[in-house]
Design a protein around this motif. Structure first.
Motif, PDB file in Angstrom:
ATOM      1  N   LEU A 225       0.812  -1.223   0.000  1.00 27.64           N
ATOM      2  CA  LEU A 225       0.000   0.000   0.000  1.00 27.64           C
ATOM      3  C   LEU A 225       0.845   1.273   0.000  1.00 27.64           C
ATOM      4  O   LEU A 225       0.292   2.365  -0.058  1.00 27.64           O
ATOM      5  CB  LEU A 225      -0.947   0.003   1.200  1.00 27.64           C
ATOM      6  N   GLY A 226       2.149   1.133   0.070  1.00 22.93           N
ATOM      7  CA  GLY A 226       3.009   2.312  -0.066  1.00 22.93           C
ATOM      8  C   GLY A 226       3.309   3.026   1.231  1.00 22.93           C
ATOM      9  O   GLY A 226       3.251   4.264   1.281  1.00 22.93           O
ATOM     10  N   LYS A 227       3.645   2.282   2.290  1.00 17.98           N
ATOM     11  CA  LYS A 227       3.997   2.943   3.549  1.00 17.98           C
ATOM     12  C   LYS A 227       5.274   3.761   3.402  1.00 17.98           C
ATOM     13  O   LYS A 227       5.400   4.841   3.985  1.00 17.98           O
ATOM     14  CB  LYS A 227       4.174   1.885   4.650  1.00 17.98           C
ATOM     15  N   THR A 228       6.211   3.273   2.609  1.00 24.76           N
ATOM     16  CA  THR A 228       7.474   3.999   2.426  1.00 24.76           C
ATOM     17  C   THR A 228       7.246   5.319   1.716  1.00 24.76           C
ATOM     18  O   THR A 228       7.769   6.362   2.128  1.00 24.76           O
ATOM     19  CB  THR A 228       8.464   3.123   1.646  1.00 24.76           C
ATOM     20  N   LEU A 229       6.470   5.308   0.645  1.00 24.06           N
ATOM     21  CA  LEU A 229       6.203   6.546  -0.092  1.00 24.06           C
ATOM     22  C   LEU A 229       5.450   7.551   0.770  1.00 24.06           C
ATOM     23  O   LEU A 229       5.741   8.756   0.739  1.00 24.06           O
ATOM     24  CB  LEU A 229       5.407   6.233  -1.355  1.00 24.06           C
ATOM     25  N   GLN A 230       4.488   7.094   1.551  1.00 20.32           N
ATOM     26  CA  GLN A 230       3.763   8.010   2.434  1.00 20.32           C
ATOM     27  C   GLN A 230       4.696   8.634   3.466  1.00 20.32           C
ATOM     28  O   GLN A 230       4.604   9.834   3.758  1.00 20.32           O
ATOM     29  CB  GLN A 230       2.633   7.254   3.133  1.00 20.32           C
ATOM     30  N   ILE A 268      14.410   7.154  -1.135  1.00 24.70           N
ATOM     31  CA  ILE A 268      14.433   8.610  -0.954  1.00 24.70           C
ATOM     32  C   ILE A 268      15.035   9.293  -2.174  1.00 24.70           C
ATOM     33  O   ILE A 268      14.513  10.309  -2.662  1.00 24.70           O
ATOM     34  CB  ILE A 268      15.200   8.972   0.330  1.00 24.70           C
ATOM     35  N   LYS A 269      16.122   8.747  -2.681  1.00 30.04           N
ATOM     36  CA  LYS A 269      16.737   9.339  -3.872  1.00 30.04           C
ATOM     37  C   LYS A 269      15.838   9.180  -5.096  1.00 30.04           C
ATOM     38  O   LYS A 269      15.862  10.014  -6.000  1.00 30.04           O
ATOM     39  CB  LYS A 269      18.098   8.698  -4.122  1.00 30.04           C
ATOM     40  N   LYS A 270      15.061   8.121  -5.117  1.00 34.75           N
ATOM     41  CA  LYS A 270      14.163   7.908  -6.251  1.00 34.75           C
ATOM     42  C   LYS A 270      13.069   8.955  -6.295  1.00 34.75           C
ATOM     43  O   LYS A 270      12.733   9.485  -7.366  1.00 34.75           O
ATOM     44  CB  LYS A 270      13.550   6.508  -6.158  1.00 34.75           C
ATOM     45  N   TRP A 271      12.491   9.294  -5.150  1.00 35.35           N
ATOM     46  CA  TRP A 271      11.332  10.181  -5.133  1.00 35.35           C
ATOM     47  C   TRP A 271      11.710  11.650  -5.049  1.00 35.35           C
ATOM     48  O   TRP A 271      11.036  12.499  -5.639  1.00 35.35           O
ATOM     49  CB  TRP A 271      10.411   9.817  -3.967  1.00 35.35           C
ATOM     50  N   VAL A 272      12.759  12.005  -4.315  1.00 31.27           N
ATOM     51  CA  VAL A 272      13.102  13.421  -4.133  1.00 31.27           C
ATOM     52  C   VAL A 272      14.502  13.758  -4.625  1.00 31.27           C
ATOM     53  O   VAL A 272      14.927  14.911  -4.534  1.00 31.27           O
ATOM     54  CB  VAL A 272      12.952  13.838  -2.654  1.00 31.27           C
TER      55      VAL A 272
END
Length: 576
Positions: A225-230, A268-272
């Motif tokens: 469900l994307g706990k890391t992305l949240q 973290i590097k992937k998203w930001v």
């Protein structure tokens, strides 16, 4: 060109390059070919005398005539300005300098940066005027990355911005408070349930809940469900924004199992990207760990996020005792904190950080003491101390669930259970994979039975008819020996190479397979050590599963663009 009869003052003919005249490649080649044969020259003269060519062709023929007489003075003109003409108005600049990725470059990068900065005036080929180049020197301009990181990202059509908090209109006009809005860089990737999760976590850690003493939360979503992305979305927002325009969080610590430290760094590097300054302590020496922690806890350090394992944090927890070392704590796989008597739990609980986020797919167990340990770690004192919780909640709830419980005990147990749920549900969010049904196609499971290859059949028959296996079937054998035989058959059905490795290593489970090496094709092995060489596609033919898989992947690659995940009980099979 001037002919001999027209200019008696010159003893020889000459070719002068005029500003408006550019020699053609043919004339250049003819001028340079003064040692050509007479037959070739005669052939070149005949076409010039037949018709009245244009002036340029006349000059060409005159040049040839003068060349034949042997008294021609040739003034060579540079070829490159004619092939690549450059005017002052239209100057083609070379591409920006890219530093080489070679060893030793980092040692001279400062000297190279000074040279690049000094070389800002460049005269292009064919031009007489220098051109001011806008050379970007990333070594002398530390704000370059910051400017790149703060580029605005527009939301796609149909996606609303995610406003986590908005002040009252009067306070907003006075500039007393500012809205907290999630960066569009991340909003465009969030699904509806993830937007709700980010809002829920923000309300908890920012103290916007109606109840007091709530500064942390437990995100208990199912896997997928994307706990890391949240968590990354909330972390990035708090590092950049706050109620008064200043960041609510200056330093954050992510504590995770050792195997997930590098995963968090990559996510973290992937998203930001590089917008967050972080340090990850993964497979580091003790000296590197101490140096990194000291750099992170230093008051003026630019580092914002520390990713560390539970064991590393426990061993160096004393270095985080100073105030301001952590403003937000994120614990992944937080079910490890279900025992409040462990050293890891105590080390994390002693951290002077009220904002705590626990991530776990299975935080709620039947053991109320473990549940209390996690809740009390998230928001200390929200359920009272351990003695009060045991007397007020745990004992009545357990007694009410007993088969011999009276109606009064059942009623009291239900009341205390409902009261406990009402308190903890304010900071515990639990969603299941049913939320993904709207985003994913229906799941289809197909079981495909694959035949054994001739090599697998020979090995299988040899194994089951061996004396050791027959003795284990007929007599009462130890359970460990039976499991070893089953494991050998599992390896054989996956790929014969697993059997070969087991025999060569002499590990347990080789009984019944001692003389099986004679079944393997000798061309698959090389050297005295008998190392497996395989070959182009040969190893695929030795396993029924691999043969079916190879044909399936070939069809999927040609006809679809689907992504494929391969799961195996043995990593050796994935390495083949």
């Amino acid at each position: 060109m001037e002919d001999e009869n027209e200019s008696p003052s010159h003893s020889s003919d000459s070719i002068e390059s005029e500003p408006d005249y550019e020699m053609s490649p043919e004339s250049v080649s003819e001028s340079n070919g003064s040692n050509c044969d007479d037959d070739d020259d005669d052939e070149e003269q005949k076409p010039a005398a037949r018709s009245a060519p244009p002036p340029s062709h006349q000059r060409k023929s005159q040049n040839v005539d003068a060349l034949l007489r042997g008294n021609l003075e040739v003034r060579r003109q540079s070829l490159f300005p004619r092939v690549y003409p450059v005017t002052d108005a239209e100057t083609t600049l070379r591409q920006p300098f890219k530093p080489p990725s070679c060893s030793g470059y980092s040692e001279n990068k400062e000297q190279l940066a000074r040279r690049l900065c000094a070389r800002k005036r460049f005269v292009p080929w064919g031009s007489t005027r220098p051109v001011l180049l806008n050379i970007t020197n990333r070594f002398n301009t530390p704000n370059t990355e910051k400017e790149d990181s703060e580029e605005s990202v527009a939301l796609p059509p149909g996606i609303e911005p995610l406003v986590l908090w908005k002040p009252e209109e009067s306070k907003e006009r006075d500039g007393e408070f500012m809205s907290v809005v999630v960066d569009p860089l991340l909003v465009k990737f969030l699904r509806p349930h993830q937007r709700e999760g980010v809002q829920f976590m923000f309300d908890c850690v920012s103290g916007n809940m109606s109840a007091t003493n709530i500064n942390g939360c437990i995100l208990a979503d199912d896997m997928g469900l994307g706990k890391t992305l949240q968590s990354i979305t909330l972390l990035y927002t708090l590092l950049r924004q706050g109620f008064d325009g200043k960041p609510m969080v200056k330093k954050a610590i992510i504590v995770t199992p050792t195997s997930l430290v590098s995963n968090w760094e990559d996510e973290i590097k992937k998203w930001v990207g590089e917008r967050v300054k972080l340090v990850a302590l993964c497979e580091s020496t003790r000296e590197d760990v101490i140096s990194s922690i000291n750099s992170f806890t230093r008051p003026c350090s630019p580092l914002q996020v520390l990713i560390v394992s539970y064991e590393t944090f426990r061993m160096h927890s004393s270095k985080f005792n100073q105030s301001g070392s952590c403003d937000l704590l994120i614990c992944d796989e937080a079910h490890r904190l279900k025992n409040d008597q462990t050293l890891t739990n105590r080390a994390l609980a002693s951290l002077s950080c009220k904002r705590r986020i626990l991530l776990s797919g299975t935080p709620m167990q039947n053991d109320l003491e473990e549940f209390y340990a996690m809740v009390n770690f998230t928001n200390p004192g929200v359920l009272g101390d351990a003695t009060f919780f045991r007397r007020y909640y745990e004992m009545p709830i357990i007694c009410g669930r007993e088969p011999t419980a009276t109606e009064e005990e059942k009623r009291l147990g239900s009341e205390r259970s409902a009261e406990l749920s009402g308190k903890v549900n304010q900071f515990i969010l639990r969603r299941t994979n049913a939320l993904l049904s709207n985003h994913l196609p229906p799941k289809i499971i197909e079981v495909v039975c694959c035949k054994l290859t001739p090599l697998q059949s020979e090995l299988y028959n040899h194994f089951i008819h061996s004396k050791n296996v027959k003795r284990a079937i007929s007599e009462e054998a130890k359970q460990s020996k039976i499991l070893a035989y089953i494991t050998a058959l599992k390896k054989l059905c996956n790929h014969p190479k697993l059997i070969y490795d087991t025999i060569k290593s002499g590990s347990p489970g080789t009984s019944g397979l001692e003389d099986c090496l004679r079944f393997f094709p000798q061309e698959l092995f090389s050297g005295r050590s008998g190392s497996w060489t395989g070959g182009d596609g040969i190893w695929v033919e030795l396993s029924g599963k691999m043969h079916v898989l190879a044909r399936l992947l070939a069809q999927l690659r040609q006809k679809t663009d689907d992504r494929i995940v391969l799961v195996s009980n043995y990593t050796q099979v994935l390495l083949l």
